[in-house]
Enzyme design. Structure first.
Site, PDB file in Angstrom:
ATOM      1  N   LYS A  63       0.827  -1.221   0.000  1.00 26.26           N
ATOM      2  CA  LYS A  63       0.000   0.000   0.000  1.00 26.26           C
ATOM      3  C   LYS A  63       0.860   1.270   0.000  1.00 26.26           C
ATOM      4  O   LYS A  63       0.726   2.135   0.868  1.00 26.26           O
ATOM      5  CB  LYS A  63      -0.941   0.017   1.197  1.00 26.26           C
ATOM      6  CG  LYS A  63      -1.869  -1.188   1.302  1.00 26.26           C
ATOM      7  CD  LYS A  63      -2.777  -1.070   2.522  1.00 26.26           C
ATOM      8  CE  LYS A  63      -3.696  -2.255   2.675  1.00 26.26           C
ATOM      9  NZ  LYS A  63      -2.980  -3.478   3.106  1.00 26.26           N
ATOM     10  N   GLY A 208      -7.323 -15.043   4.859  1.00 26.42           N
ATOM     11  CA  GLY A 208      -6.176 -15.367   5.689  1.00 26.42           C
ATOM     12  C   GLY A 208      -6.511 -16.401   6.730  1.00 26.42           C
ATOM     13  O   GLY A 208      -6.317 -17.601   6.537  1.00 26.42           O
TER      14      GLY A 208
END
Length: 230
Positions: A63, A208
């Site tokens: 990011k 995840g």
């Protein structure tokens, strides 16, 4: 084009944890994994080289958000690592995103973060001082991302239809916040199941804990993959 493999978020603190997790999968099972800040900052570029060396695909989720020149230079480094996809914050602006695209080159996919899936509309209003709806903010960022020449965005599955309508069907929508039916929400407020995400038009999904913390990660992965592919 929709990616048939659900992306596995390797949210582990150490190299050894990653090795142990990936060793559970047979060599012929080529995964698509997400390497985020925790793991990358703990281990460094070597973790990308290791995972790529096993034949897996890598989404490097850092990011980036900085001045255009800095982001361009960083993207050149990431391109040399051989990542398959990486990202920036759309809030960095069109010029920053264009610089990122130039630095990364044309091989890897480059996508932008719109609003984090942990962000509620109330938080967006109060903290970011953005007074539109959450959906409007996400679509605005997506349109600017397309204008900058990026491949797509990270977004909640709830915004996929509006984003593709505002951009194009080829504009990639990668959606975290995916949970198998019946699992805990965790710290992400806007979630969908793999089947929901497929129906609504997501191109990539990321999971995840439902895989990495499952009693049987391989079985969990295969079940999610089957649901994602219908």
């Amino acid at each position: 084009m929709r990616e048939p493999r659900p992306l596995i978020a390797l949210d582990f603190p150490s190299f050894d944890d990653v090795k142990s997790f990936l060793a559970q999968f047979p060599p012929e099972e080529k995964l698509y994994v997400k390497i985020g800040m925790e793991l990358y900052y703990a281990v460094g570029p070597e973790i990308v080289r290791y995972v790529k060396g096993l034949g897996h695909s890598v989404f490097l989720d850092l990011k980036l958000h900085d001045i255009p020149n800095t982001v361009k230079s960083a993207m050149k480094v990431l391109s040399d690592l051989g990542v398959d996809m990486t990202n920036v914050h759309a809030a960095g602006g069109v010029e920053m995103m264009k610089a990122a695209r130039e630095g990364l080159g044309k091989g890897p996919k480059l996508i932008a973060v719109t609003q984090l899936t942990s962000t509620s509309e109330e938080q967006m209003h109060d903290f970011q001082n953005i007074q539109t709806s959450l959906a409007e903010s996400v679509v605005h960022y997506a349109k600017k991302t397309a204008e900058a020449g990026l491949d797509g965005v990270v977004c909640s599955a709830h915004e996929v239809e509006a984003i593709k309508s505002a951009t194009s069907n080829d504009f990639v929508c990668l959606t975290p916040g995916i949970r198998p039916a019946g699992s805990a929400i965790g710290d992400q407020k806007r979630i969908m199941t793999p089947a929901d995400a497929r129906t609504i038009g997501s191109d990539y999904i990321v999971l995840g804990r439902p895989i990495t913390r499952a009693e049987d990660p391989i079985a969990a992965y295969q079940a999610i993959k089957a649901e994602w592919n219908g």
